[in-house]
Design an enzyme around this catalytic site. Structure first.
Site, PDB file in Angstrom:
ATOM      1  N   ARG A  25      -3.335  -9.938   5.145  1.00 36.77           N
ATOM      2  CA  ARG A  25      -3.897 -10.182   3.711  1.00 36.77           C
ATOM      3  C   ARG A  25      -2.668  -9.548   2.880  1.00 36.77           C
ATOM      4  O   ARG A  25      -2.267  -8.496   2.865  1.00 36.77           O
ATOM      5  CB  ARG A  25      -5.229  -9.374   3.707  1.00 36.77           C
ATOM      6  N   LYS A  57       0.925  -1.258  -0.024  1.00 37.30           N
ATOM      7  CA  LYS A  57       0.040  -0.022   0.003  1.00 37.30           C
ATOM      8  C   LYS A  57       0.665   1.306  -0.158  1.00 37.30           C
ATOM      9  O   LYS A  57       2.067   1.294   0.272  1.00 37.30           O
ATOM     10  CB  LYS A  57      -1.103   0.089   1.169  1.00 37.30           C
TER      11      LYS A  57
END
Length: 301
Positions: free
Chosen positions: A279, A245
């Protein structure tokens, strides 16, 4: 907790891995790579070989600037692959969507875990989406009796405070100068838990996700990562989804394809804070890092 036919007991220093399968052309990290049936099957097999405990399927990107797809198109992308994974692999399947109708279709097709990036609060932000004959996401999950990931998305709080133009939802521009994000995340997750309880979702079937990257500034995302322990006492398992991210890329000045080392750090931070799930895109690297962490920390017992 049981997901599908598998139990996920809480084991000290052990973290379970959710492998990401993007069936989208525009995901920020691997958009288009696994869009076709054959590519999706190969990648699923690879992730399982590398140590994934759950496969998380997403058929619409949620990155800033994402291109929305219709409910019908999203269901179409999901259905064939979901059925094939169910038939060919013995693994719990998670589905990542914010649309109640899509989740209803996915759970009806055999998905084992609902992954809701709005934490049952999408209707708070978009009440115009509701009508008399449509169930909320909370009602869908409760109807199917499946476990759920409830993620914090700070956009809901921002709308409630009338502090932003709702165009932020797809612009990715984030205002600064707000109070402690850790407090906001806890309060938001607690509101999600209230909605789950009101809908009849079993308390022991809920996983919480602090929502790194969702309507948070760079500094707020780093603060959340530094205080993951603040979310592990809410009576639920915690999942961290920080793989590749922007908090990693913006901190280090790196594009998505060069963020794996940073992702490994976030997974170890999750383990150290007592999270039970991560995740990730790169299952093999994260599995090795987490296994090593578990072995080292086991020497302290």
């Amino acid at each position: 907790m049981k997901i599908g036919n598998r139990s996920f007991p809480e084991v000290k220093n052990h973290v379970y891995i959710m492998g990401i399968l993007n069936l989208t052309p525009d995901s920020f990290s691997d958009g288009g790579k696994y869009l076709g049936y054959d590519a999706a099957m190969r990648h699923t097999e690879e992730m399982l070989r590398d140590g994934a405990d759950i496969i998380d399927i997403g058929a619409e990107s949620t990155r800033p600037g994402y291109i929305p797809v219709s409910t019908e198109e999203e269901i179409g992308r999901l259905t064939e692959v979901l059925r094939a994974i169910r038939k060919n692999f013995d693994v719990p399947i998670s589905v990542d969507t914010y649309k109640a109708a899509v989740m209803n279709a996915a759970l009806s097709e055999g998905a084992d875990l609902a992954n809701d990036i709005w934490g049952f609060r999408f209707e708070d932000l978009h009440p115009e989406e509701m009508n008399d004959d449509r169930m909320t996401m909370a009602e869908v999950v409760a109807k199917h009796g499946k476990p759920v990931v409830l993620m914090h998305n700070d956009l809901v709080e921002r709308k409630a405070e009338n502090r932003i133009d709702l165009q932020w939802e797809r612009s990715g521009v984030s205002p600064a100068g707000r109070e402690d994000i850790v407090v906001r995340v806890r309060e938001g997750l607690e509101r999600s838990l209230v909605l789950a309880r009101q809908a009849g979702v079993e308390p022991g079937s809920i996983i919480l996700d602090p929502g790194v990257g969702f309507a948070k500034t760079l500094e707020e995302n780093r603060r959340v990562l530094a205080r993951l322990d603040a979310f592990t006492d809410l009576g639920c398992s915690v999942l961290l989804g920080a793989s590749r991210k922007s908090v990693i890329g913006d901190t280090l000045g790196l594009p998505p394809e060069e963020r794996e080392e940073g992702t490994l750090v976030t997974s170890v931070l999750a383990a150290a804070a007592g999270c039970q799930f991560v995740r990730v895109h790169d299952v093999r690297g994260n599995r090795r890092a987490l296994d090593f962490y578990e072995k080292v920390m086991g020497e302290r017992l």
